[in-house]
Design a protein around this motif. Structure first.
Motif, PDB file in Angstrom:
ATOM      1  N   ARG A 235       0.625  -1.308  -0.014  1.00 34.37           N
ATOM      2  CA  ARG A 235      -0.149  -0.129   0.002  1.00 34.37           C
ATOM      3  C   ARG A 235       0.917   1.280  -0.006  1.00 34.37           C
ATOM      4  O   ARG A 235       2.023   1.357   0.404  1.00 34.37           O
ATOM      5  N   PRO A 243      -6.458  -0.504  -0.747  1.00 36.89           N
ATOM      6  CA  PRO A 243      -5.843  -1.618  -0.938  1.00 36.89           C
ATOM      7  C   PRO A 243      -4.864  -1.882  -2.243  1.00 36.89           C
ATOM      8  O   PRO A 243      -5.105  -0.890  -3.018  1.00 36.89           O
ATOM      9  N   GLU A 247      -4.128  -7.697  -3.400  1.00 41.93           N
ATOM     10  CA  GLU A 247      -4.924  -7.918  -2.167  1.00 41.93           C
ATOM     11  C   GLU A 247      -6.585  -7.799  -2.370  1.00 41.93           C
ATOM     12  O   GLU A 247      -7.374  -8.680  -1.494  1.00 41.93           O
ATOM     13  N   ALA A 248      -6.837  -7.056  -3.338  1.00 44.60           N
ATOM     14  CA  ALA A 248      -8.065  -6.523  -3.376  1.00 44.60           C
ATOM     15  C   ALA A 248      -9.024  -7.385  -4.410  1.00 44.60           C
ATOM     16  O   ALA A 248     -10.124  -7.458  -4.579  1.00 44.60           O
TER      17      ALA A 248
END
Length: 330
Positions: A235, A243, A247-248
């Motif tokens: 990040r 995010p 990771e999203a």
């Protein structure tokens, strides 16, 4: 006696004439004016307001103060930066024409049918100025508040979501294509000429954009755009609540944007070294670091050889993305 006197006068005149002649001829060993002795042009292949332009202006302003010479930012948008790249490649190799650029420089060899220059031979890397993520931003009217929701929306409406970029072959274009491939969605490319795509994104004429942080951040903070992800492996400290794409919802996705300075190929080594030393000093100065980091840009300032190695590696990497995306050279 008269003959002897005449001979002495002739010798004196001859010696004096030779001295005058020598003084009037240019001395190849005479010192040249110290570089830089006149304004320097720094080309940017994108419109004013884009991330490359912002970085160029921050560096140029500080360098102008340091050298007491004007650094003129010359925006030449078009063809994913190719217009500016060609001007820089063909400029006089004297250090008075520089190029501020981004990953688009490493992408063009795979996009353009035939480049009017060699991206390695015709340029002299000076330093990588900074690195940063792209910020995936949406028009607030888009019914998605996360990467996963965006993918679901695109799957439910194939071919109906449009994404903007700074032009065919721009880093924004290839980043979005990589996202499209890895997410397995059908979205439509709308190329723009440089950074002018932001107003259309705010107006809703296009729905999404992978934007440079300096370009999009004020609009995110003002509520005019919605940020859903950053493209880097970790990040950003500027938008810590946003995010990463990986990771999203798209594991393995990673794009780190860099901004750097090059000169025309065959520019003398001593000039390249001087530019490197001075620009690295600029990047290490407290005020420039503060300006860059406040925009989500991490100052770098590496050696010319290191920057050149990075460019060559990225030329190869982006060639693979172009092939996977099925983009044909123009």
């Amino acid at each position: 006696m008269m003959h002897l006197l005449a001979r002495h006068v002739l010798v004196a005149v001859t010696v004096a004439g030779a001295a005058a002649s020598a003084a009037s001829e240019p001395n190849p060993r005479a010192s040249k004016p110290s570089y830089p002795s006149k304004p320097i042009r720094m080309l940017v292949g994108f419109s004013p307001g884009g991330a490359t332009d912002v970085v160029a202006r921050i560096i140029g302003k500080k360098l102008s103060e340091t050298w007491n010479q004007q650094i003129v930012i010359d925006n030449r948008p078009g063809a994913g930066g190719l217009v500016a790249f060609e001007i820089a490649a063909k400029a006089n190799p004297d250090g008075y024409t520089l190029l501020a650029t981004s990953p688009s420089f490493a992408i063009q060899p795979s996009i353009a049918g035939k480049l009017p220059f060699d991206p390695v031979r015709d340029f002299a890397p000076i330093t990588q100025a900074s690195s940063a993520p792209y910020l995936l931003v949406l028009n607030p009217g888009v019914a998605a508040k996360s990467v996963k929701e965006l993918i679901d929306l695109a799957n439910a409406n194939p071919g109906k979501l449009n994404y903007a970029s700074g032009g065919i072959g721009s880093a924004q274009h290839l980043t979005a294509e990589l996202f499209r491939i890895m997410a397995g969605i059908n979205i439509v490319h709308v190329p723009y000429k440089g950074a002018v795509n932001i107003p259309d994104l705010i107006a809703g004429r296009v729905q999404m954009l992978f934007s440079g942080l300096p370009q999009a951040l004020p609009h995110v903070q003002g509520g005019r755009l919605r940020a859903v992800a950053v493209t880097t492996p970790s990040r950003s400290s500027v938008v810590p609540d946003v995010p990463t794409v990986a990771e999203a919802g798209v594991p393995g996705f990673e794009v780190t944007v860099w901004y750097g300075i090059l000169a025309t190929g065959r520019t003398p080594g001593q000039i390249i070294n001087k530019l490197n030393v001075e620009i690295v000093k600029v990047l290490q100065s407290a005020d420039v670091r503060q300006q860059l980091t406040s925009l989500g840009l991490e100052p770098v300032g590496n050696a010319p050889g290191q920057f050149g190695t990075k460019i060559r590696a990225e030329i190869s990497q982006w060639a693979q993305v172009v092939k996977r995306a099925g983009i044909r050279p123009e």
